[in-house]
Design a protein around this motif. Structure first.
Motif, mmCIF file in Angstrom:
data_model
loop_
_atom_site.group_PDB
_atom_site.id
_atom_site.type_symbol
_atom_site.label_atom_id
_atom_site.label_comp_id
_atom_site.label_asym_id
_atom_site.label_seq_id
_atom_site.Cartn_x
_atom_site.Cartn_y
_atom_site.Cartn_z
ATOM 1 N N ASP A 166 0.808 -1.213 0.000
ATOM 2 C CA ASP A 166 0.000 0.000 0.000
ATOM 3 C C ASP A 166 0.847 1.271 0.000
ATOM 4 O OD1 ASP A 166 1.019 -0.422 2.510
ATOM 5 O OD2 ASP A 166 -0.805 0.170 3.588
ATOM 6 N N ASP A 167 2.175 1.128 0.047
ATOM 7 C CA ASP A 167 3.064 2.285 0.032
ATOM 8 C C ASP A 167 3.346 2.661 -1.428
ATOM 9 O OD1 ASP A 167 5.051 4.179 0.236
ATOM 10 O OD2 ASP A 167 6.279 3.060 1.661
ATOM 11 N N LEU A 168 2.663 3.687 -1.929
ATOM 12 C CA LEU A 168 2.823 4.092 -3.319
ATOM 13 C C LEU A 168 4.161 4.770 -3.578
ATOM 14 C CD1 LEU A 168 -0.766 5.372 -4.162
ATOM 15 C CD2 LEU A 168 0.260 3.132 -4.611
ATOM 16 N N GLY A 169 4.915 5.035 -2.516
ATOM 17 C CA GLY A 169 6.237 5.615 -2.694
ATOM 18 C C GLY A 169 7.176 4.739 -3.492
ATOM 19 N N TRP A 170 6.882 3.435 -3.513
ATOM 20 C CA TRP A 170 7.696 2.519 -4.316
ATOM 21 C C TRP A 170 7.696 2.928 -5.788
ATOM 22 C CZ3 TRP A 170 10.866 -0.480 -1.848
ATOM 23 C CH2 TRP A 170 10.516 -1.096 -0.642
ATOM 24 N N THR A 171 6.589 3.487 -6.258
ATOM 25 C CA THR A 171 6.425 3.798 -7.677
ATOM 26 C C THR A 171 6.736 5.260 -7.999
ATOM 27 O OG1 THR A 171 4.073 4.313 -7.403
ATOM 28 C CG2 THR A 171 4.654 2.024 -7.874
ATOM 29 N N GLN A 172 7.206 6.026 -7.019
ATOM 30 C CA GLN A 172 7.494 7.440 -7.226
ATOM 31 C C GLN A 172 9.005 7.664 -7.236
ATOM 32 O OE1 GLN A 172 5.404 9.128 -3.900
ATOM 33 N NE2 GLN A 172 3.383 8.796 -4.808
ATOM 34 N N PRO A 173 9.564 8.122 -8.350
ATOM 35 C CA PRO A 173 11.018 8.276 -8.429
ATOM 36 C C PRO A 173 11.554 9.355 -7.507
ATOM 37 C CG PRO A 173 9.962 9.221 -10.366
ATOM 38 C CD PRO A 173 8.886 8.505 -9.595
ATOM 39 N N ASN A 174 12.746 9.128 -7.005
ATOM 40 C CA ASN A 174 13.448 10.136 -6.212
ATOM 41 C C ASN A 174 14.663 10.614 -7.012
ATOM 42 O OD1 ASN A 174 14.550 11.761 -4.266
ATOM 43 N ND2 ASN A 174 14.547 10.232 -2.647
ATOM 44 N N ASP A 175 15.823 10.066 -6.753
ATOM 45 C CA ASP A 175 17.018 10.467 -7.500
ATOM 46 C C ASP A 175 17.053 9.725 -8.839
ATOM 47 O OD1 ASP A 175 18.032 12.141 -5.460
ATOM 48 O OD2 ASP A 175 18.782 10.382 -4.389
ATOM 49 N N GLN A 176 17.015 10.468 -9.914
ATOM 50 C CA GLN A 176 17.096 9.904 -11.250
ATOM 51 C C GLN A 176 18.404 10.342 -11.914
ATOM 52 O OE1 GLN A 176 13.084 10.051 -13.391
ATOM 53 N NE2 GLN A 176 12.828 11.673 -11.886
ATOM 54 N N ILE A 177 18.871 9.547 -12.868
ATOM 55 C CA ILE A 177 20.029 9.964 -13.652
ATOM 56 C C ILE A 177 19.554 10.992 -14.671
ATOM 57 C CG2 ILE A 177 21.777 9.248 -15.324
ATOM 58 C CD1 ILE A 177 21.873 6.546 -13.942
ATOM 59 N N ALA A 178 20.072 12.216 -14.566
ATOM 60 C CA ALA A 178 19.707 13.264 -15.513
ATOM 61 C C ALA A 178 20.553 13.170 -16.771
ATOM 62 C CB ALA A 178 19.872 14.642 -14.878
ATOM 63 N N ALA A 179 21.867 12.925 -16.590
ATOM 64 C CA ALA A 179 22.779 12.817 -17.726
ATOM 65 C C ALA A 179 24.109 12.284 -17.236
ATOM 66 C CB ALA A 179 22.958 14.166 -18.414
ATOM 67 N N SER A 180 24.816 11.598 -18.134
ATOM 68 C CA SER A 180 26.152 11.093 -17.804
ATOM 69 C C SER A 180 26.953 10.997 -19.086
ATOM 70 C CB SER A 180 26.063 9.717 -17.132
ATOM 71 O OG SER A 180 27.359 9.239 -16.814
ATOM 72 N N GLY A 181 28.262 11.334 -19.001
ATOM 73 C CA GLY A 181 29.073 11.231 -20.197
ATOM 74 C C GLY A 181 30.501 11.685 -19.996
ATOM 75 N N GLN A 216 32.952 24.785 -28.218
ATOM 76 C CA GLN A 216 33.920 23.827 -28.767
ATOM 77 C C GLN A 216 33.982 22.550 -27.927
ATOM 78 O OE1 GLN A 216 37.441 26.490 -29.110
ATOM 79 N NE2 GLN A 216 37.253 26.123 -31.312
ATOM 80 N N ILE A 217 32.799 22.028 -27.564
ATOM 81 C CA ILE A 217 32.699 20.826 -26.736
ATOM 82 C C ILE A 217 32.268 19.638 -27.579
ATOM 83 C CG2 ILE A 217 31.488 19.734 -24.805
ATOM 84 C CD1 ILE A 217 33.474 21.828 -23.917
ATOM 85 N N LEU A 218 32.957 18.521 -27.392
ATOM 86 C CA LEU A 218 32.575 17.237 -27.995
ATOM 87 C C LEU A 218 32.166 16.310 -26.864
ATOM 88 C CD1 LEU A 218 32.346 15.345 -30.434
ATOM 89 C CD2 LEU A 218 34.767 14.801 -30.148
ATOM 90 N N LEU A 219 30.881 15.982 -26.807
ATOM 91 C CA LEU A 219 30.299 15.222 -25.692
ATOM 92 C C LEU A 219 29.852 13.848 -26.155
ATOM 93 C CD1 LEU A 219 28.872 14.757 -22.933
ATOM 94 C CD2 LEU A 219 26.942 16.094 -23.820
ATOM 95 N N GLY A 220 30.365 12.805 -25.490
ATOM 96 C CA GLY A 220 29.876 11.445 -25.697
ATOM 97 C C GLY A 220 28.991 11.061 -24.530
ATOM 98 N N SER A 221 27.720 10.823 -24.788
ATOM 99 C CA SER A 221 26.747 10.619 -23.713
ATOM 100 C C SER A 221 26.497 9.151 -23.422
ATOM 101 C CB SER A 221 25.410 11.290 -24.055
ATOM 102 O OG SER A 221 25.522 12.694 -23.976
ATOM 103 N N ILE A 222 26.750 8.766 -22.177
ATOM 104 C CA ILE A 222 26.365 7.452 -21.681
ATOM 105 C C ILE A 222 24.852 7.416 -21.494
ATOM 106 C CG2 ILE A 222 26.580 5.889 -19.695
ATOM 107 C CD1 ILE A 222 29.444 7.196 -19.379
ATOM 108 N N TRP A 223 24.324 8.490 -20.898
ATOM 109 C CA TRP A 223 22.870 8.712 -20.809
ATOM 110 C C TRP A 223 22.627 10.159 -21.243
ATOM 111 C CZ3 TRP A 223 18.853 5.387 -19.648
ATOM 112 C CH2 TRP A 223 17.584 5.979 -19.594
ATOM 113 N N PRO A 224 22.058 10.378 -22.441
ATOM 114 C CA PRO A 224 21.866 11.745 -22.921
ATOM 115 C C PRO A 224 20.771 12.477 -22.148
ATOM 116 C CG PRO A 224 21.726 10.117 -24.705
ATOM 117 C CD PRO A 224 21.643 9.373 -23.418
#
Length: 884
Positions: free
Chosen positions: A279-294, A426-434
């Protein structure tokens, strides 16, 4: 006359120098998908007593010309024999795909002319400086988290002038990053380099740096996140291979925290968490998410650069599709981006729900009607310039004089991925998670218990991504593409299947052959079925790729395998038995997935190296938080990779094979983490009983064999002693009846233990166990346990020579025989019709009271106990004894 003789003698001597005389034994080597100039690392075993030193190895092309190579002893046959067991041979590929590895006491290899020169200074303000010849780069300990300066010797004068700076790290410690998103917004990380080491396998032609760092955050509610970069530099080359491992340390959801531990992983019995929190709906509510990585670099090129990238034509399923080169002129501040997307998150019914529903068709299944859209987009600013289903995964940026290329391996398979050129900065970005893909949430999609638990163990998941960077003097796009393919479509080197099996490093296996198709096809058809579904389901995505699901019924797959029982080792074994590079790639993907995603990596206290002179450094280290007791334990098969843990659910055998065969240093690192957990014995006597004991012996014997570390040998010896002690009170059975399917762990673990130690008591125990399973076959898991006894029976025959054991193994194996499929996998239009044909040719019995999880159309989980660890060894003895 004397002049003529002198000239002829000189010619003879010159020819003799150019064509080396064979002085040793030879092994044939093949490089599949060969690309001239590609850096190749071959992991190859040697039989006991065959090779005494890697100094007596050299490499020849198929026409007999010697080429430079770099050799590393990876392990030996100790403790009873000092001869070499596994070797890494590094070289740069020639035009030919065929080579000869020559070895023996009289063999003396030539030395390389070009060398990597590096300095590693880990003082507080130190770093590394590396010179490959055409390339010079540095990474500062107080730098920005990746390559700080890169120089390209464009005038080829052997010097690196300031005008030859081609790339540097962006400021604000953002060379590499892992940004988090929660209700307060994005928290951008800053990277700190802690240590740099030169790894085993480093030498004049190829040097490997392990860079350990930490991502820090501005908000106190976000935990520090460790990262590791393995950077490969090559003599005479201006490209680098980079493997980056990130660790998610966030709080995945908003459920109400309970104090204590789950019963099935409890290290105490005072505070046990309840599983009744649906009954704890918090299980389905995201907290810390990955915004971007690269990873990102600032390129030092003139303005108005040209950006090119190849896109595949047609369907994403077509591996042989042609590519079209897209070119964009970046003549303003608008960023140019390549973005690869894939299907959205698909919810599916858990195995528990299906059991409760008695495996009836679930018409409300959230996974039905799946949409499998893949989309690769080339954009400039807000405008979409090109679109296809799949991008190859590399981008080249050039000003017409110099250029930088970056490629990412498994660009579609590990979607989402992206590469961006930002001309304004002049940035070249390779995204692990865009960032453009939207955040990655680890929240549960329902509150249904899975794997016997209701929790979220996403914290501590890692992910390793492989890049290539190429710095060049305006090379043609075709040449840039060739360099990108060194990683993006990397070649695979191997010896003959007979060489691997004859080495005996994994016991008495037969190479694949067409002599007994009724048995060989029983193996190959299942591996082909796995590969078909991985492609067509598809089992793709950043945290999914490599794994597959276990059970197929009603036209649907259920439950991620999470490597049980050593699925990656099955695939490594099949690669060695067949020489087929497809299985190398499947095995490596599974090993990397399971060591990254299916394991707990954090909280982890850093290793103390003592690189600071001040003594207070150690006491400051002592005050740091301790590691989680669960560090190194595995995740249980479930509806999602991070839903459940178990006290006996981690397999390192395939990781060690990955380490041997592909020189994957991370594989050994994670294996050591698991080995150290065994030493800690966090579950008390529970850790030394039942399946935990059997699996720990299999894992520890592989880890000790790879490291020869005393701490693992002592732990292994004690656990083997316990198994032999328990055998006496179990009537001769090495297993508790409850775990009859664990024959594989017990027999393989103890066989290898006696193989490397010469322990006669263990050989006698294996024979006694073979006698037990011959006379009292286990049926506790029906065919899972019964068929798992084939390998122990074969060991009984090997040890005793008594044919009764071989006869019994053959009799039990009769049901494994299989007919011929009417089609090859590529001709099937659906998994359903493919499944029907697999069932049609099966001789396996159906279950008496439950779902038949060992049938021919199922995944690789139960297949390990019934087929994978029996048939290769059965075929060996059938060959040896000339049995039809």
């Amino acid at each position: 006359m004397r002049i003529i003789i002198t000239v002829l003698l000189a010619c003879f001597l010159l020819k003799s120098c150019s064509q080396p005389i064979a002085t040793g034994k030879q092994v044939s080597i093949t490089v599949e998908n060969n690309k001239k100039g590609a850096p190749i690392t071959l992991g190859i075993p040697f039989p006991k007593g065959e090779l005494n030193s890697v100094d007596h190895l050299r490499l020849l092309t198929s026409d007999g010309t010697e080429i430079p190579c770099q050799t590393t002893e990876v392990s030996n046959w100790g403790p009873t024999d000092d001869s070499v067991k596994w070797v890494w041979v590094f070289f740069f590929s020639e035009e030919t795909q065929d080579y000869v590895l020559e070895y023996g006491e009289g063999v003396v290899p030539i030395l390389p002319k070009e060398k990597v020169v590096s300095a590693n200074n880990m003082r507080p303000r130190g770093g590394i400086d590396v010179n490959t010849g055409p390339l010079s780069f540095s990474i500062h300990k107080k730098g920005n988290g990746f390559l700080d300066e890169v120089f390209l010797d464009s005038n080829q004068d052997g010097e690196f002038d300031k005008e030859e700076l081609i790339a540097s790290s962006p400021e604000e410690n953002r060379g590499s990053f892992l940004d988090l998103l929660d209700d307060a917004g994005i928290d951008a990380s800053k990277a700190i380099i802690n240590e740099v080491f030169r790894e085993k396998g480093s030498g004049p032609m190829h040097t490997i740096f392990r860079i350990e760092g930490t991502y820090t955050y501005s908000r106190e509610d976000n935990n520090l996140s460790p990262f590791t970069i393995w950077l490969h530099a090559y003599a005479g080359k201006s490209y680098l291979k980079v493997l980056h491992t990130m660790t998610y340390t966030g709080i995945p959801d908003k459920h109400k925290r309970q104090e204590g531990e789950h019963a099935n992983i409890a290290t105490q019995n005072k505070k046990i968490i309840t599983e009744s929190t649906e009954d704890d709906l918090g299980w389905t509510q995201p907290n810390d998410q990955i915004a971007a990585s690269g990873l990102q670099l600032k390129y030092h090129l003139d303005d108005n650069v040209s950006v090119s990238m190849p896109m595949y034509d047609g369907s994403w399923k077509n591996d042989d599709a042609n590519t079209v080169m897209e070119e964009v002129i970046a003549n303003d501040e608008a960023p140019v981006q390549l973005l690869q997307k894939g299907p959205g998150y698909r919810k599916s019914t858990s195995l528990r729900s299906l059991y409760l529903n008695k495996f009836k068709e679930d018409k409300g299944n959230e996974g039905s009607g799946k949409k499998l859209d893949f989309e690769a987009i080339v954009s400039k600013g807000e405008d979409h310039l090109a679109k296809s289903q799949r991008a190859k995964g590399w981008v080249n940026v050039t000003d017409g004089k110099r250029g930088v290329g970056v490629g990412i391996k498994n660009f579609m398979e590990e979607y989402p991925k992206g590469i961006k050129v930002d001309p304004a900065n002049q940035i070249l970005l390779g995204s692990i998670w865009p960032k453009e893909n939207g955040p990655m949430s680890f929240a549960r999609h329902n509150t249904e218990p899975d794997g016997g638990m209701l929790d979220n163990f996403a914290q501590g998941i890692t992910k390793t991504t492989e890049f290539i960077y190429y710095f060049h003097d305006n090379k043609a796009k075709e040449e840039v593409g060739e360099k990108m393919d060194y990683v993006v479509e990397s070649p695979v080197a191997h010896a003959t299947p007979e060489w691997y099996t004859n080495s005996k490093v994994y016991g008495n296996m037969a190479p694949a052959s067409k002599k007994r198709p009724e048995f060989e096809n029983a193996l190959q058809y299942r591996y082909q079925w796995w590969a078909y579904n991985q492609k067509n389901e598809p089992w793709y995505g950043m945290f999914n790729y490599g794994d597959g699901k276990s059970y197929f019924f009603n036209g649907k797959w259920v439950q991620w395998t999470n490597n049980e029982p050593t699925v990656d080792f099955m695939l490594w074994t099949n690669f060695m038995r067949t020489g087929n590079p497809k299985y190398f790639k499947l095995a490596q993907a599974m090993s990397r997935h399971t060591m990254d995603v299916d394991n707990i990596h954090w909280p982890k206290k850093r290793t103390y190296y003592g690189e600071i002179n001040d003594a207070i450094d150690f006491w400051d280290y002592e005050d740091e938080p301790e590691s989680t007791p669960y560090l190194g334990i595995g995740r249980r098969h479930a509806n999602e990779h991070w839903y459940a843990l178990l006290s006996a659910h981690v397999w390192i055998q395939g990781w060690i094979a990955d380490y041997y065969l592909s020189a994957d240093h991370r594989a050994l690192e994670v294996a050591k983490m698991t080995g150290d957990t065994y030493i800690n014995r966090i579950w008390g006597e529970h850790d030394l009983r039942g399946r935990r004991l059997y699996l720990s012996v299999l894992n520890l014997v592989e880890l000790y064999d790879a490291t020869k570390l005393r701490k693992y040998k002592e732990e292994l010896d004690e656990r083997v002693g316990l198994m032999l002690e328990f055998q006496e009170r179990q009537g001769g059975n090495l297993l508790l009846d409850r775990y009859g399917y664990s024959q594989t762990y017990v027999a393989q673990g103890l066989y290898k233990y006696q193989q490397i130690t010469g322990d006669k008591k263990v050989r006698k125990a294996l024979l006694k166990h073979a006698r037990w399973v011959r006379d009292v076959p286990p049926l506790n898991h029906e065919m899972e346990s019964y068929l798992a006894t084939i390998y122990p029976l074969l060991l009984g025959y090997e040890i005793s020579g008594e044919k009764v054991y071989l006869d019994e193994a053959l009799a039990r194996a009769e049901v494994l025989k299989i007919g011929e499929l009417p089609k090859i996998p590529e001709e099937y239009e659906s998994a359903e019709t493919y499944s029907e044909d697999l069932l049609e040719i099966s001789n396996l019995p159906m279950s008496k009271g439950r779902f038949t999880n060992w049938q021919t159309n199922q995944g690789l989980r139960v297949f390990g106990w019934t087929h994978a660890y029996n048939i290769p060894y059965l075929l060996y003895w059938m060959d040896k004894e000339n049995i039809d």
